[in-house]
Design a protein around this motif. Structure first.
Motif, PDB file in Angstrom:
ATOM      1  N   GLY A  10      72.600 -34.070 -63.916  1.00 23.85           N
ATOM      2  CA  GLY A  10      71.549 -33.986 -62.910  1.00 23.85           C
ATOM      3  C   GLY A  10      70.238 -34.537 -63.403  1.00 23.85           C
ATOM      4  N   VAL A  11      69.141 -33.994 -62.860  1.00 23.10           N
ATOM      5  CA  VAL A  11      67.791 -34.477 -63.170  1.00 23.10           C
ATOM      6  C   VAL A  11      67.011 -33.367 -63.867  1.00 23.10           C
ATOM      7  CG1 VAL A  11      67.742 -36.159 -61.304  1.00 23.10           C
ATOM      8  CG2 VAL A  11      66.986 -33.823 -60.854  1.00 23.10           C
ATOM      9  N   MET A  12      66.070 -33.792 -64.690  1.00 21.71           N
ATOM     10  CA  MET A  12      65.338 -32.827 -65.509  1.00 21.71           C
ATOM     11  C   MET A  12      63.906 -33.291 -65.714  1.00 21.71           C
ATOM     12  SD  MET A  12      66.033 -31.718 -69.505  1.00 21.71           S
ATOM     13  CE  MET A  12      67.571 -30.887 -69.145  1.00 21.71           C
ATOM     14  N   ALA A  16      65.582 -28.091 -64.369  1.00 19.33           N
ATOM     15  CA  ALA A  16      66.605 -29.080 -64.048  1.00 19.33           C
ATOM     16  C   ALA A  16      67.313 -28.707 -62.760  1.00 19.33           C
ATOM     17  CB  ALA A  16      67.610 -29.197 -65.189  1.00 19.33           C
ATOM     18  N   VAL A  17      67.697 -29.726 -62.001  1.00 17.09           N
ATOM     19  CA  VAL A  17      68.572 -29.569 -60.843  1.00 17.09           C
ATOM     20  C   VAL A  17      69.839 -30.336 -61.160  1.00 17.09           C
ATOM     21  CG1 VAL A  17      68.894 -29.996 -58.387  1.00 17.09           C
ATOM     22  CG2 VAL A  17      66.644 -29.326 -59.250  1.00 17.09           C
ATOM     23  N   MET A  18      70.982 -29.703 -61.021  1.00 13.13           N
ATOM     24  CA  MET A  18      72.216 -30.283 -61.542  1.00 13.13           C
ATOM     25  C   MET A  18      73.409 -29.977 -60.670  1.00 13.13           C
ATOM     26  SD  MET A  18      72.629 -27.461 -64.545  1.00 13.13           S
ATOM     27  CE  MET A  18      70.837 -27.446 -64.725  1.00 13.13           C
ATOM     28  N   VAL A  49      60.700 -37.115 -67.715  1.00 11.56           N
ATOM     29  CA  VAL A  49      61.466 -36.971 -66.495  1.00 11.56           C
ATOM     30  C   VAL A  49      62.643 -37.936 -66.541  1.00 11.56           C
ATOM     31  CG1 VAL A  49      60.005 -38.634 -65.257  1.00 11.56           C
ATOM     32  CG2 VAL A  49      61.380 -36.989 -63.964  1.00 11.56           C
ATOM     33  N   GLY A  50      63.808 -37.480 -66.076  1.00 14.06           N
ATOM     34  CA  GLY A  50      64.954 -38.378 -66.093  1.00 14.06           C
ATOM     35  C   GLY A  50      66.246 -37.702 -65.721  1.00 14.06           C
ATOM     36  N   MET A  51      67.354 -38.343 -66.137  1.00 12.58           N
ATOM     37  CA  MET A  51      68.708 -37.880 -65.843  1.00 12.58           C
ATOM     38  C   MET A  51      69.369 -37.402 -67.125  1.00 12.58           C
ATOM     39  SD  MET A  51      69.332 -41.238 -63.587  1.00 12.58           S
ATOM     40  CE  MET A  51      68.181 -42.051 -64.709  1.00 12.58           C
ATOM     41  N   PHE A  52      70.267 -36.434 -66.991  1.00 10.00           N
ATOM     42  CA  PHE A  52      70.916 -35.883 -68.183  1.00 10.00           C
ATOM     43  C   PHE A  52      72.363 -35.526 -67.883  1.00 10.00           C
ATOM     44  CE2 PHE A  52      70.122 -32.029 -65.881  1.00 10.00           C
ATOM     45  CZ  PHE A  52      71.076 -31.118 -66.324  1.00 10.00           C
ATOM     46  N   ALA A  53      73.123 -35.302 -68.950  1.00 14.18           N
ATOM     47  CA  ALA A  53      74.487 -34.789 -68.856  1.00 14.18           C
ATOM     48  C   ALA A  53      74.761 -33.925 -70.077  1.00 14.18           C
ATOM     49  CB  ALA A  53      75.499 -35.925 -68.772  1.00 14.18           C
ATOM     50  N   ALA A  54      75.507 -32.852 -69.868  1.00 11.10           N
ATOM     51  CA  ALA A  54      75.882 -31.927 -70.948  1.00 11.10           C
ATOM     52  C   ALA A  54      77.229 -31.307 -70.602  1.00 11.10           C
ATOM     53  CB  ALA A  54      74.832 -30.837 -71.142  1.00 11.10           C
TER      54      ALA A  54
END
Length: 525
Positions: free
Chosen positions: A136-138, A151-153, A222-227
């Protein structure tokens, strides 16, 4: 003519009652402190709790590898709230100065999971995502691990979520994501307030929640992430109980329609936050990112959440069971000795209201036990935790309020166990029978539930339905709904909240004391 004296006697009766109970209480305290065996045994219970607790802590050593040598393990990573956290993910980000935000369309979420090997030596990797995989985004204070964020994911099986500062989790709409059914995510900053939104079509937006991150700097990331946290596998032991293991997983999120609001200047940067670096300089299970036109692919491992892995600070209190057994013996003898020597008749003659007499005895015993247990548990908990840390153990941090709750709560449990044992002694009137019964209902259930003897489900029910429920007071790390973990008694997690567990123990104590009063009133001494 006789009315005034009658009213005067009626008014003085409550005062005599109050004075009578205080007199009984002092008498029971005097009785306890003048019997050397009881005082010595109660003192021994406190000393044993401290001695065995510190010895247990001294026997726990840990070290971490740094190439060919062993070094002390680093302290746990701490989040904004002071709790131990995991903060490992892949982040594609840009600096954002002042207010602004990010909007993306997530079109897919895929991954792989390492399963137990079927053929020895051949890795068994299957496609899929774990339930709490995240993409999502963080907006994050900085790329420093443990720094504040929101974060919204999209998750693997729990729909859309808004999370912030590791411990806070708000559910959005359920469901999954695919190219045929993408999910739009948006996160907006206004001062210290961050607001999360979701949409099915990018036109109609639904607010998920808000987060206030006090003290955010002017410029954030600010950006996009994955975990992707490890895949948890729970296995049953041969004798009951269970064990758990987490295996490697990774998750890939595909983003397009990436739109930034506000002053988000500069080029996109890729950071593998928290990646483990081997002694030779190589990254262990690194994440990665790719870009094709306006579409971003972000692959991450790890988790952004509180951690429950590590040594809990109450570890040294395992010795409390030995001290508690000695307390049970003293408590039973406090009443059965009077029956054995025929002194109960004198006690009841001094306090003919038998219920009040037993209540005074119970209160005196409870206060003595609490006063003896409180410093013993405080010393064991504090000094034991220091020894564990000095021996290289990674001790999970807890708040001062939690520490106080553990110390006071365990002392209260000792006091309740003493009064419960006194009531059993009154009911059974035999020292051996009462001691065995008290140990059977207070100590044995806890031992069976926490030593891999019973299946997890049976262990949980045992700690819900017996006086041993009060041991929940010593649990320092809570269960987190958004963290997949082995929340079993063998791992130090109790089925009831701390105060609810103590209430169960108090309920049994009150019931036993009530039955004891009833029997004492109806039976000759």
């Amino acid at each position: 003519m006789s009315a005034p004296p009658h009213r005067s006697a009626h008014r003085s009766e409550p005062q005599a009652g109050r004075g009578g109970f205080g007199r009984l209480l002092r008498a029971e305290w005097t009785k306890f402190r003048t019997v050397r065996g009881w005082v010595v045994t109660m003192t021994a219970a406190a000393l044993v709790t401290v001695l065995f607790g510190l010895l247990s802590a001294a026997g726990n050593h840990a070290s971490c590898g740094a190439g060919p040598i062993e070094v002390a393990c680093p302290p746990p990573l701490v989040g904004p709230g002071g709790e131990a956290v995991d903060d490992k993910f892949y982040f594609v980000h840009r600096p954002l100065a002042g207010d602004g935000g990010i909007t993306v369309r997530l079109t897919s979420m895929t991954g792989q999971i390492r399963k137990p090997d079927v053929i020895p030596g051949q890795r068994n990797v299957v496609p899929g995502v774990v339930p709490w995989a995240k993409a999502g985004v963080m907006i994050k204070e900085s790329t420093r691990q443990g720094s504040a964020y929101a974060a919204v994911m999209m998750t693997g099986e729990h729909g859309v979520r808004m999370q912030h500062d590791f411990t806070h989790d708000v559910a959005g709409r359920p469901g999954g994501v695919s190219r045929q059914s993408p999910r739009w995510l948006r996160l907006i900053r206004s001062g210290d307030t961050l607001t999360g939104y979701e949409s099915a079509d990018g036109t109609e937006w639904v607010q998920i929640g808000t987060a206030t991150l006090t003290g955010l700097p002017q410029t954030v990331q600010v950006g996009m992430f994955a975990a992707s946290p490890g895949d948890l596998t729970v296995t049953r032991g041969d004798l009951g109980g269970s064990g758990s293991a987490a295996r490697f997983t990774e998750t890939t999120g595909e983003f397009d329609q990436v739109m930034l609001q506000g002053n988000a200047s500069g080029a996109w940067r890729n950071d593998d936050i928290g990646v483990i670096v081997a002694p030779d300089g190589s990254a262990h299970h690194p994440g990665r990112a790719g870009r094709s036109g306006g579409t971003f692919s972000v692959t991450g491992v790890g988790d952004i959440a509180p951690t429950i892995e590590g040594t809990t600070p109450e570890r040294s209190l395992s010795s409390a069971l030995i001290g508690l057994i000695l307390v049970i013996v003293v408590a039973v003898m406090f009443i059965t000795a009077e029956y054995r020597h025929g002194l109960i008749r004198i006690t009841l003659l001094a306090g003919p209201r038998r219920g009040r007499t037993l209540a005074a005895k119970a209160l005196a015993l409870g206060l003595v036990t609490f006063a003896a247990a409180l410093p013993a548990i405080a010393i064991t908990f504090t000094a034991g935790g220091r020894i564990l840390r000095d021996n290289g153990n990674t001790v999970l941090p807890v708040s001062l309020l939690t520490q106080m709750r553990i110390v006071v709560g365990m002392a209260a449990l000792f006091a309740l166990a003493a009064v419960l044992s006194l009531a059993l002694g009154t009911l059974l009137r035999r020292s051996v029978a009462a001691v065995i019964t008290a140990i059977a209902v207070i100590v044995v259930p806890h031992v069976l539930a926490t030593t891999s003897v019973l299946p997890d489900s049976a262990a949980r029910w045992l700690l819900r339905l017996t006086p041993a429920a009060g041991f929940a007071m010593q649990q320092s790390i809570p269960q987190y709904a958004h963290v997949l973990g082995h929340y079993a008694p063998t791992a130090g997690f109790y089925p009831l909240p701390p105060w609810a567990g103590l209430a169960v123990s108090a309920g049994y104590t009150a019931l036993a004391l009530g039955l004891a009063v009833h029997r004492l009133r109806r039976r000759d001494a």
